[in-house]
Design an enzyme around this catalytic site. Sequence first.
Site, short mmCIF file in Angstrom:
data_model
loop_
_atom_site.label_atom_id
_atom_site.label_comp_id
_atom_site.label_asym_id
_atom_site.label_seq_id
_atom_site.Cartn_x
_atom_site.Cartn_y
_atom_site.Cartn_z
N PHE A 24 -0.22 -13.27 -12.15
CA PHE A 24 -0.99 -14.10 -11.21
C PHE A 24 -1.45 -13.19 -10.08
O PHE A 24 -0.67 -12.79 -9.23
CB PHE A 24 -0.18 -15.26 -10.64
CG PHE A 24 -1.03 -16.12 -9.74
CD1 PHE A 24 -1.84 -17.11 -10.28
CD2 PHE A 24 -1.06 -15.91 -8.37
CE1 PHE A 24 -2.66 -17.88 -9.45
CE2 PHE A 24 -1.87 -16.67 -7.54
CZ PHE A 24 -2.67 -17.66 -8.09
N LYS B 247 -0.68 -12.32 2.25
CA LYS B 247 0.24 -13.40 2.60
C LYS B 247 1.00 -13.12 3.89
O LYS B 247 0.50 -13.37 4.97
CB LYS B 247 1.17 -13.69 1.43
CG LYS B 247 0.42 -14.30 0.23
CD LYS B 247 1.34 -14.91 -0.78
CE LYS B 247 0.59 -15.42 -2.01
NZ LYS B 247 -0.33 -16.52 -1.73
N ASP C 51 0.68 -4.99 -7.06
CA ASP C 51 0.34 -6.21 -6.34
C ASP C 51 1.61 -6.72 -5.67
O ASP C 51 2.42 -7.40 -6.29
CB ASP C 51 -0.24 -7.25 -7.30
CG ASP C 51 -0.63 -8.54 -6.60
OD1 ASP C 51 -0.20 -8.76 -5.45
OD2 ASP C 51 -1.33 -9.36 -7.23
#
Length: 404
Positions: free
Chosen positions: A145, A259, A230
């Site tokens: 994801f 984030k 990531d």
Amino acid sequence: MVDDMLRTPGAVRDAERWTAHNYHPLPVVISSAEGAWLTDVDGRRYLDFLAGYSALNFGHRHPTLIAAAHAQLDRLTLTSRAFIHDQFADFCRELAELCGKDMVLPMNTGAEAVETGIKVARKWGYQVKGVPAGQANIVVAEGNFHGRTTTIVSFSTDEDARADFGPYTPGFTVVPYGDLDALTAAIDENTVAVLLEPIQGEQGVVVPPEGYLPGVRAVCTERNVLFIADEIQSGLGRTGATFACDHEGVTPDMYLLGKALGGGIVPVSAVVANADVLGVLKPGQHGSTFGGNPLACAVAVEVVRMLATGEFQRRSAELGARLHAGLRELIGKGLVAVRGRGLWAGLDIDPALMTGREACERLAERGVLAKDTHGSTIRLAPPLVVTEEEIDHAVTQLAAILTA
């Protein structure tokens, strides 16, 4: 309080009426928050064990970050990258130093960071490695994801994320996550990068086998391929280290961050790498109006400084050990498996008992908020400011719904 006096049902109905149904939120309507706690429109408090998918690593409204945002709001919020502002260099330098790299390319969202990483890797492949024009490929993992843009969902293996959004962007080879032999076999002379999550979040907090990340690092070095990590969810203290890669002593060629970098206040993301990689970009070839804006940099530089102390990494490691110990006690008592690292856990609930969605609904009724994924799996990711007592409380509430 009688039901017809509650504000939540009406607010839920209005949200359903006026918004696209691209999410299926729990019927909770939050109006305020502080630390690890949320309060809804009816005054009910909830312990936040999702933390905005790690965007709230430092809790809600951390005073240091709020103060930085307020101070910057009174001075300057946006210039665009047509000019340089007085927060920009400090943020880029301190983030680069935290990562042990030369350069930072600031963006806004995690998906933008991933897209930027893909573009940089391709350009590096053509200009530095010598891959023929239009032939670059990137190796990725099943269960990934990395975001929801058209290019990113082109290499997703989640049909909910991918179906009916084609035609898909070519140039990606998908291999099983954690399978070093398959990854090695997929690399050819036109491979420019391997793009991986060091721990797969959306898939259910899946930790790869020991030795996998060092093996990826070694094969990328040997084959002259960029290793792109990531760390948008797994990074910035979540796993008990600054980066999830740190647990195995691995340094990628490129970090993708987001984030928590925005402190739960503003969207901030970044690509961090050395000059021989990010240096392939020249003016006009990539950018973002809001990327690296003054407000974002003012907040994010404080995030970097908080991480530089090591306090939050230690909290995550120590409190994460307590969380995982409590969760493992529930294996065989409603839980089938527990995975994760630091203050991050994926729990597989016995599907004969309930779905992950049902578990999250029952936890919410008991004042704990979490998120389900993939059927009977739920994820726990409390803010790093959570206390021992709050961890114990959440585990107690989970035990209660499993045995009810």
